[in-house]
Motif scaffolding. Structure first.
Motif, short mmCIF file in Angstrom:
data_model
loop_
_atom_site.label_atom_id
_atom_site.label_comp_id
_atom_site.label_asym_id
_atom_site.label_seq_id
_atom_site.Cartn_x
_atom_site.Cartn_y
_atom_site.Cartn_z
N HIS A 167 -7.90 1.39 1.00
CA HIS A 167 -7.34 1.99 -0.21
C HIS A 167 -6.83 0.91 -1.18
CE1 HIS A 167 -7.71 5.86 1.78
NE2 HIS A 167 -7.05 5.37 2.82
N ASP A 185 -7.19 0.61 -4.29
CA ASP A 185 -6.67 1.10 -5.57
C ASP A 185 -5.22 1.53 -5.49
OD1 ASP A 185 -7.15 3.29 -3.97
OD2 ASP A 185 -8.11 4.49 -5.52
N ASP A 186 -4.64 1.52 -4.30
CA ASP A 186 -3.23 1.88 -4.10
C ASP A 186 -2.33 0.64 -4.19
OD1 ASP A 186 -1.15 3.68 -3.59
OD2 ASP A 186 -1.22 3.31 -1.44
N ILE A 187 -2.94 -0.52 -4.41
CA ILE A 187 -2.20 -1.78 -4.46
C ILE A 187 -2.37 -2.38 -5.86
CG2 ILE A 187 -1.92 -4.07 -3.45
CD1 ILE A 187 -3.32 -3.00 -0.94
N ARG A 245 0.31 3.31 3.65
CA ARG A 245 1.42 4.06 3.06
C ARG A 245 2.47 4.42 4.09
NH1 ARG A 245 3.60 8.72 2.87
NH2 ARG A 245 2.05 9.56 4.34
N ARG A 291 2.66 -0.84 -2.01
CA ARG A 291 1.73 0.19 -2.48
C ARG A 291 2.40 1.16 -3.46
NH1 ARG A 291 -3.10 0.89 0.22
NH2 ARG A 291 -3.42 -0.52 2.00
N TYR A 292 1.62 1.60 -4.43
CA TYR A 292 2.11 2.61 -5.37
C TYR A 292 2.59 3.86 -4.64
CZ TYR A 292 -0.51 0.08 -9.10
OH TYR A 292 -0.98 -0.85 -9.98
N SER A 293 1.75 4.36 -3.71
CA SER A 293 2.06 5.63 -3.05
C SER A 293 3.32 5.54 -2.22
CB SER A 293 0.88 6.05 -2.16
OG SER A 293 0.63 5.08 -1.15
N LYS A 296 6.53 5.58 -4.39
CA LYS A 296 6.85 6.91 -4.91
C LYS A 296 7.65 7.75 -3.92
CE LYS A 296 2.89 7.19 -8.06
NZ LYS A 296 1.59 7.88 -8.35
N GLN A 318 4.88 -4.12 -10.52
CA GLN A 318 3.61 -3.41 -10.59
C GLN A 318 2.85 -3.71 -11.89
OE1 GLN A 318 4.57 0.73 -9.99
NE2 GLN A 318 4.81 0.50 -7.77
#
Length: 448
Positions: free
Chosen positions: A135, A137-139, A353, A369-371, A374, A392
């Motif tokens: 994943h 695109d989560d970084i 995550r 990670r973005y996820s 959050k 970020q």
């Protein structure tokens, strides 16, 4: 640390690096057969993975213990043997283990060390694994760039940290200086910071306007706190491939950044070479650049110095652009492991995550990670949102180069020469460029 001890440690680091490179290259291309985990997690033979990391604080150690235990409970076919090594000895012991052919399957590395291990062939490229189920695109792309060398990702990031502008609200109010904005997208310029620092300055009372980059500690602190100032003025340190400083460190923009930094001390005298202990919470600094980790320290050591009442936090200043250094400790896999797929299963879960949420819920660090970020309401609110958003959106890797220790030490010396020694800026930068490029050329000649 004395000059002799610094030099000895630097020579030891370089010597061990050359031994690692020679030993790895001798057997390059033959990592041996790998043993993959079946897709259902079951296996007739139990796989044992060795995992080395630097011994952290109590919270970090507790978090890793839970992560390893949880992974083994979910993957009974895999045993993970985790070894903690004191921070001061960690990298030397790790490099020695690689050179002797006894590297652990999985290793923790600081971002600044990745390029040298990758150049030596000690790390397994992880790009194909990330593309399969990591994943990517989560970084944040800038975070991945920190662990990328010659177009291959070599490490999986777990957490991040960041720095920001801390300011004493009581001092600002007493002098009638407006507070800097708390919006991470609307930072003050360094010119605005200087204007406020001049108004706050009162050397008769040992009060200084700003400590711009944690004084003059060591090369590591220089890299994390001073490189962003160069970037913020539009300057650079080395070429994108980490092979030369010429045309980058000696650029007009870089010179302007260092000239401004020196002026804070030598022209405007709003910064000092020495401060009393804990100068910010004890009222000797109007502003300082501090890390996200400092919040817990202030809360514990100075409970009466309260965030929101006595001090506030604003994004790092900018000049031409916004920028902050990123990169922390991350996990990589040995190029010689015989259990590459099992090692990736472990690394991918720890740094995924769920693993990041578990880790950061204990350590209070910022997830990479973005996820995962959050999942923490506090990280999306002031003041922690400043650290998170900066990292970020405006994070940048420190130069990804195999000679990072030598480069970092040369730039550390450059700042000392110009600011403390008040030596000629152009000459000091020219000397640093020659030293960095010479060290890179010598590395190439010794490892070919």
């Amino acid at each position: 640390m004395s000059t002799i001890r610094k030099a000895t440690r630097s020579m030891l680091t370089i010597l061990v690096f050359l031994i690692v490179t020679a030993c790895v290259e001798k057997g390059a291309g033959d990592p041996g057969p790998t043993e993959a985990l079946p897709s259902n997690g079951a296996s007739a033979d139990r796989v044992t993975l060795t995992f080395w990391r630097n011994a952290g604080n109590e919270a970090e150690n507790k978090a890793y213990e839970q992560l390893v235990t949880t992974f083994m409970e979910r993957n009974p076919s895999v045993a993970v043997e985790m070894k903690l090594i004191p921070y001061s000895d960690y990298e030397t012991k790790l490099r020695t283990s690689v050179a002797s052919g006894n590297a652990p399957d999985i290793m923790a590395l600081d971002a600044s060390s990745v390029a040298s291990f990758a150049y030596a062939g000690a790390l397994l490229p992880l790009t194909q694994y990330f593309r399969r189920d990591g994943h990517m695109d989560d970084i944040p792309p800038s975070t991945l760039a920190t662990y990328t060398f010659q177009d291959e990702v070599y490490m999986a990031p777990l957490n991040e940290s960041s720095i920001a502008l801390f300011y004493n609200k009581r001092m600002f109010e007493a002098k009638g200086v407006p507070f800097p904005p708390g919006d991470p997208d609307q930072p003050w310029t360094w010119d605005q910071v200087l204007d406020a620092a001049i108004q706050l300055n009162d050397t008769d009372k040992e009060i200084y306007g700003i400590d711009p980059a944690q004084g003059f500690q060591n090369a590591g602190a220089t890299a994390y706190f001073k490189y962003p100032i160069i970037w913020q003025f539009g300057g650079e340190l080395m070429s994108p491939d980490g092979s030369t400083a010429k045309g980058y460190l000696d650029s007009f923009e870089t010179k302007e950044a260092i000239r401004f930094y020196s002026a804070l001390y030598n022209t405007y005298k709003v910064s000092a070479l020495e401060y009393p202990p804990d100068p910010f919470p004890t009222g000797h600094l109007g502003m300082t650049i501090e890390g996200s980790w400092t919040l817990a320290y202030f809360a514990e050591k100075f409970p009466d110095f309260k965030l929101g009442e006595d001090y506030g936090i604003a994004p790092l200043p900018k000049q031409a652009v916004q920028a902050v250094a990123n990169g922390s400790w991350a996990l990589g896999i040995s190029s010689k492991t015989r259990h590459a797929d099992a090692a990736w299963e472990f690394v991918n879960w720890i740094t995924g995550r769920e693993g990041q949420v578990l880790y950061c819920s204990i350590t209070k660090d910022i997830p990479a990670r973005y996820s995962a970020a959050k999942e923490f309401p506090k990280l999306n609110q002031y003041p922690m949102s400043i650290f998170v958003v900066q990292n970020q959106k405006f994070g940048r890797p420190r130069p990804v180069t195999p000679i990072f220790p030598q480069m970092s030490e040369a730039i550390h010396q450059l700042f000392e020469d110009v600011v403390i020694g008040q030596q000629d800026l152009d000459g000091s930068i020219a000397n640093a460029v020659v030293k960095i490029d010479r060290d890179y050329a010598q590395m190439l000649s010794r490892t070919r």
